[in-house]
Write a protein that holds these residues in place. Structure first.
Motif, PDB file in Angstrom:
ATOM      1  N   LEU A 141      63.432 138.310  43.098  1.00  0.00           N
ATOM      2  CA  LEU A 141      62.109 137.719  42.915  1.00  0.00           C
ATOM      3  C   LEU A 141      62.229 136.517  41.981  1.00  0.00           C
ATOM      4  N   LEU A 142      61.899 135.345  42.507  1.00  0.00           N
ATOM      5  CA  LEU A 142      61.964 134.124  41.694  1.00  0.00           C
ATOM      6  C   LEU A 142      60.649 133.983  40.933  1.00  0.00           C
ATOM      7  N   ALA A 143      60.692 134.300  39.658  1.00  0.00           N
ATOM      8  CA  ALA A 143      59.454 134.279  38.873  1.00  0.00           C
ATOM      9  C   ALA A 143      59.651 133.513  37.571  1.00  0.00           C
ATOM     10  N   GLY A 144      60.514 132.499  37.632  1.00  0.00           N
ATOM     11  CA  GLY A 144      60.790 131.726  36.413  1.00  0.00           C
ATOM     12  C   GLY A 144      59.921 130.476  36.304  1.00  0.00           C
ATOM     13  N   GLY A 145      59.146 130.193  37.354  1.00  0.00           N
ATOM     14  CA  GLY A 145      58.348 128.957  37.366  1.00  0.00           C
ATOM     15  C   GLY A 145      57.206 129.020  36.365  1.00  0.00           C
ATOM     16  N   GLN A 146      56.588 127.863  36.142  1.00  0.00           N
ATOM     17  CA  GLN A 146      55.522 127.813  35.140  1.00  0.00           C
ATOM     18  C   GLN A 146      54.136 127.782  35.757  1.00  0.00           C
ATOM     19  N   GLY A 147      54.088 127.580  37.073  1.00  0.00           N
ATOM     20  CA  GLY A 147      52.788 127.555  37.743  1.00  0.00           C
ATOM     21  C   GLY A 147      51.851 126.532  37.134  1.00  0.00           C
ATOM     22  N   THR A 148      52.357 125.326  36.881  1.00  0.00           N
ATOM     23  CA  THR A 148      51.516 124.338  36.190  1.00  0.00           C
ATOM     24  C   THR A 148      50.295 123.941  37.017  1.00  0.00           C
ATOM     25  N   ARG A 149      50.445 123.953  38.356  1.00  0.00           N
ATOM     26  CA  ARG A 149      49.298 123.563  39.182  1.00  0.00           C
ATOM     27  C   ARG A 149      48.150 124.556  39.042  1.00  0.00           C
ATOM     28  N   LEU A 150      48.529 125.814  38.846  1.00  0.00           N
ATOM     29  CA  LEU A 150      47.519 126.857  38.698  1.00  0.00           C
ATOM     30  C   LEU A 150      46.937 126.854  37.284  1.00  0.00           C
TER      31      LEU A 150
ATOM     32  N   LYS B  20      67.300 135.876  32.857  1.00  0.00           N
ATOM     33  CA  LYS B  20      66.656 134.580  32.558  1.00  0.00           C
ATOM     34  C   LYS B  20      67.374 133.432  33.242  1.00  0.00           C
ATOM     35  N   GLN B  21      66.616 132.465  33.700  1.00  0.00           N
ATOM     36  CA  GLN B  21      67.222 131.253  34.252  1.00  0.00           C
ATOM     37  C   GLN B  21      67.435 130.242  33.127  1.00  0.00           C
ATOM     38  N   GLN B  22      68.076 129.123  33.472  1.00  0.00           N
ATOM     39  CA  GLN B  22      68.328 128.114  32.443  1.00  0.00           C
ATOM     40  C   GLN B  22      67.170 127.126  32.316  1.00  0.00           C
TER      41      GLN B  22
ATOM     42  N   ASN C 202      64.647 125.127  34.867  1.00  0.00           N
ATOM     43  CA  ASN C 202      65.338 124.040  35.592  1.00  0.00           C
ATOM     44  C   ASN C 202      65.313 124.199  37.111  1.00  0.00           C
ATOM     45  N   GLY C 203      64.233 124.787  37.627  1.00  0.00           N
ATOM     46  CA  GLY C 203      64.092 124.921  39.081  1.00  0.00           C
ATOM     47  C   GLY C 203      64.643 126.255  39.567  1.00  0.00           C
ATOM     48  N   ASN C 204      64.382 126.554  40.838  1.00  0.00           N
ATOM     49  CA  ASN C 204      64.803 127.879  41.333  1.00  0.00           C
ATOM     50  C   ASN C 204      66.199 127.862  41.966  1.00  0.00           C
ATOM     51  N   GLY C 205      66.878 126.692  41.933  1.00  0.00           N
ATOM     52  CA  GLY C 205      68.190 126.592  42.590  1.00  0.00           C
ATOM     53  C   GLY C 205      69.319 127.268  41.842  1.00  0.00           C
TER      54      GLY C 205
ATOM     55  N   ALA D 288      59.687 134.000  46.719  1.00  0.00           N
ATOM     56  CA  ALA D 288      58.851 133.420  45.662  1.00  0.00           C
ATOM     57  C   ALA D 288      57.812 134.427  45.175  1.00  0.00           C
ATOM     58  N   VAL D 289      57.400 134.235  43.935  1.00  0.00           N
ATOM     59  CA  VAL D 289      56.428 135.153  43.343  1.00  0.00           C
ATOM     60  C   VAL D 289      55.029 134.926  43.913  1.00  0.00           C
ATOM     61  N   ASP D 290      54.774 133.722  44.430  1.00  0.00           N
ATOM     62  CA  ASP D 290      53.373 133.386  44.665  1.00  0.00           C
ATOM     63  C   ASP D 290      52.878 133.530  46.098  1.00  0.00           C
TER      64      ASP D 290
ATOM     65  N   GLU E 204      57.468 115.232  39.155  1.00  0.00           N
ATOM     66  CA  GLU E 204      56.434 114.739  38.247  1.00  0.00           C
ATOM     67  C   GLU E 204      55.517 115.912  37.857  1.00  0.00           C
ATOM     68  N   LYS E 205      55.317 116.101  36.557  1.00  0.00           N
ATOM     69  CA  LYS E 205      54.507 117.249  36.110  1.00  0.00           C
ATOM     70  C   LYS E 205      53.666 116.883  34.888  1.00  0.00           C
ATOM     71  N   LYS E 206      52.735 117.798  34.562  1.00  0.00           N
ATOM     72  CA  LYS E 206      51.989 117.667  33.299  1.00  0.00           C
ATOM     73  C   LYS E 206      52.808 118.350  32.222  1.00  0.00           C
TER      74      LYS E 206
ATOM     75  N   ILE F 267      49.910 131.047  46.550  1.00  0.00           N
ATOM     76  CA  ILE F 267      48.900 130.685  45.544  1.00  0.00           C
ATOM     77  C   ILE F 267      49.526 129.630  44.645  1.00  0.00           C
ATOM     78  N   LYS F 268      49.215 128.384  44.916  1.00  0.00           N
ATOM     79  CA  LYS F 268      49.824 127.277  44.168  1.00  0.00           C
ATOM     80  C   LYS F 268      48.784 126.545  43.319  1.00  0.00           C
ATOM     81  N   ASN F 269      47.596 126.341  43.925  1.00  0.00           N
ATOM     82  CA  ASN F 269      46.605 125.463  43.301  1.00  0.00           C
ATOM     83  C   ASN F 269      45.394 126.256  42.823  1.00  0.00           C
TER      84      ASN F 269
HETATM   85  P1  UTP Z   1      57.101 126.232  42.637  1.00  0.00           P
HETATM   86  O1  UTP Z   1      57.955 125.183  43.165  1.00  0.00           O
HETATM   87  O2  UTP Z   1      55.784 126.442  43.276  1.00  0.00           O
HETATM   88  O3  UTP Z   1      56.928 125.978  41.063  1.00  0.00           O
HETATM   89  O4  UTP Z   1      57.930 127.580  42.646  1.00  0.00           O
HETATM   90  P2  UTP Z   1      56.047 126.689  39.963  1.00  0.00           P
HETATM   91  O5  UTP Z   1      56.711 126.391  38.671  1.00  0.00           O
HETATM   92  O6  UTP Z   1      55.787 128.142  40.246  1.00  0.00           O
HETATM   93  O7  UTP Z   1      54.631 125.981  40.042  1.00  0.00           O
HETATM   94  P3  UTP Z   1      54.177 124.488  39.692  1.00  0.00           P
HETATM   95  O8  UTP Z   1      54.931 123.593  40.649  1.00  0.00           O
HETATM   96  O9  UTP Z   1      54.541 124.234  38.270  1.00  0.00           O
HETATM   97  O10 UTP Z   1      52.703 124.512  39.936  1.00  0.00           O
HETATM   98  C1  UTP Z   1      58.304 128.275  43.797  1.00  0.00           C
HETATM   99  C2  UTP Z   1      58.936 129.576  43.349  1.00  0.00           C
HETATM  100  O11 UTP Z   1      60.101 129.328  42.576  1.00  0.00           O
HETATM  101  C3  UTP Z   1      59.973 129.926  41.288  1.00  0.00           C
HETATM  102  C4  UTP Z   1      58.490 130.105  41.071  1.00  0.00           C
HETATM  103  O12 UTP Z   1      58.256 131.126  40.112  1.00  0.00           O
HETATM  104  C5  UTP Z   1      58.035 130.438  42.464  1.00  0.00           C
HETATM  105  O13 UTP Z   1      58.294 131.784  42.775  1.00  0.00           O
HETATM  106  N1  UTP Z   1      60.584 129.040  40.290  1.00  0.00           N
HETATM  107  C6  UTP Z   1      60.225 127.733  40.211  1.00  0.00           C
HETATM  108  C7  UTP Z   1      61.513 129.568  39.425  1.00  0.00           C
HETATM  109  O14 UTP Z   1      61.832 130.785  39.498  1.00  0.00           O
HETATM  110  N2  UTP Z   1      62.066 128.741  38.497  1.00  0.00           N
HETATM  111  C8  UTP Z   1      61.732 127.437  38.393  1.00  0.00           C
HETATM  112  O15 UTP Z   1      62.280 126.744  37.513  1.00  0.00           O
HETATM  113  C9  UTP Z   1      60.797 126.910  39.276  1.00  0.00           C
END
Ligand code: UTP
Length: 408
Positions: free
Chosen positions: A95-104, A177-179, A203-206, A233-235, A334-336, A385-387
């Motif tokens: 489960l990739l759940a390291g993102g920040q969900g900034t759009r949400l 934890k991811q980097q 640093n992204g899900n890669g 993806a988590v979302d 590009e992000k906030k 669920i992105k936005n």
């Molecule tokens: P998104 O590309 O939608 O990024 O992630 P995000 O960070 O969740 O949301 P925004 O773009 O800031 O609004 C797609 C999937 O990859 C994971 C997210 O948790 C989601 O499951 N992800 C993304 C990571 O695990 N690590 C990251 O660094 C970025």
């Protein structure tokens, strides 16, 4: 490295602003800041100069998928092969759940989002429920590896604990934890998020597989004898995890990876498209496609580049180990980015104000010799669920959940 050496390093990389508040810091904070600077990967910044040039792509061609009608026909056969792999403990899920969900705009892990209306129903809970449908059928569990980041690790683990892992055996859920990577302004200057703290973001899900290896998870995978990993993806709240049919089709095809895809809703839909690049599978982002590609049709009147990816992949573990140390393309996004201004005030921008550096799981596909595109019914399996509102929002996902008989 002492202060003078750090100053030199910053000068070389045009990042002197990182010491702007240095003299105001306490001894420990000073030490911590120097340590953060020493650990920075300045080579990432070089990618900014490449940003202007459109990514050169190889020769692109459409790639056929195993389509819904064929899957329906062979469902029993695929399902049996997949279930056998699960029963033989050959399958794990990531489960990739390291993102920040900034759009949400959440300041918590995305998975803690309550998608319920009349009752509490969390995103993490939905995913575990979906996985449990498979484990019940297979009468065994599937190890679940959860990738978090520095920013949400504790909150994620605590949430799972508070909810008793939503009924899943806790010994089969492992967190890693991811980097992190620095965030920069439009001039390439690294932001500070506090006077003594560099602005870092996931640093992204890669990097998921190398992060797994760095945290000893790969040993767990070997110990358990896992051969396939299903990354998701988590979302996407309707996500099917360790889907036996997808597994069976991929195993039977002889491919070393598989990607769930949906038929694009319209030619302009903003999804990455799975195709062939120089004879190897590859995902081309919607903004990289030429007009000609977007509007190219087959003789049957279908879009030639019809299959969009939904971030649900299968990978053979031995093949992942081969490509683990390969350099992956760095995407500049590009992000906030919250930061402190030169007076030390915290600013929470309302619109994007800089870049983050990310590697993406989709780029791993191109490193592999083949990939089976596997078509799914989008209204059954794709509710991202992105936005905050509109397309791919909580609202649109709730509608799709209702359509699938989920009581909210
Ligand atoms: P998104 O590309 O939608 O990024 O992630 P995000 O960070 O969740 O949301 P925004 O773009 O800031 O609004 C797609 C999937 O990859 C994971 C997210 O948790 C989601 O499951 N992800 C993304 C990571 O695990 N690590 C990251 O660094 C970025």
């Amino acid at each position: 490295m002492n202060l003078e050496e750090v100053k030199e390093l910053l000068e070389e990389n045009h990042q002197e602003q990182l010491l702007h508040f240095y003299e105001e810091l306490g001894e420990q904070e000073k030490e911590d800041l120097l340590k953060q600077i020493k650990e920075l990967d300045f080579s990432l910044l070089k990618n900014l100069s490449k940003k202007e040039k459109a990514e050169e792509r190889g020769k692109l061609e459409p790639l056929q998928a195993v389509e819904i009608a064929e899957i329906e026909e062979k469902k029993k056969e695929f399902q049996e092969i997949g279930l056998e792999a699960i029963r033989n403990k050959k399958v794990g899920a990531v489960l990739l759940a390291g993102g920040q969900g900034t759009r949400l705009g959440l300041d918590k892990p995305k998975g803690v989002l309550n998608v319920g209306i009349t009752r509490k129903l969390y995103l993490f809970e939905c995913l575990i429920k979906n996985l449990m449908e498979v484990t019940k059928l297979a009468q065994t569990t599937v190890p679940l590896y959860v990738m978090t980041s520095e920013k949400n690790h504790e909150d994620t683990i605590n949430f799972f604990k508070e909810h008793e892992f939503f009924g899943y055996p806790s010994k089969d859920i492992l967190f890693f934890k991811q980097q992190m990577a620095p965030s920069v302004d439009y001039e390439g200057k690294i932001y500070l998020e506090a006077k003594g703290k560099i602005s870092l973001s996931p640093n992204g899900n890669g990097g998921w597989f190398s992060s797994m290896a760095n945290h000893g998870i790969l040993e767990d995978i070997h110990k358990r004898g896992i051969e396939w990993l299903n990354v998701f993806a988590v979302d996407n709240v309707l996500q099917r995890i360790a889907d036996p049919c997808f597994l069976g089709a991929t195993i039977q095809s002889g491919c070393v990876s598989g990607a769930k895809v949906v038929s694009k809703a319209d030619p302009e839909e903003r999804v990455g498209v799975l195709c062939l690049e120089d004879g190897k599978p590859s995902i081309v982002e919607y903004y990289e496609m030429t007009e000609e590609m977007v509007h190219s049709y087959t003789e049957e009147g279908e879009l030639s580049y019809r299959f969009g990816v939904i971030l649900n992949y299968l990978f053979r573990v031995d093949k992942l180990e081969h490509i683990m140390n390969k350099h992956m393309p760095v995407h500049i996004v590009e992000k906030k980015i919250p930061y402190i201004d030169d007076k030390g005030n915290l600013v929470n921008p309302q619109k994007p104000n800089g870049y983050k550096f990310e590697t993406l799981v989709l780029d791993m596909i191109h490193e592999l010799e083949n990939c089976l595109p596997y078509e799914v019914v989008r209204n059954y399996e794709f509710a991202p669920i992105k936005n905050r509102i509109g397309v791919d929002s909580l609202e649109s996902a709730r509608e799709l959940m209702k359509e699938n008989g989920i009581i909210l």
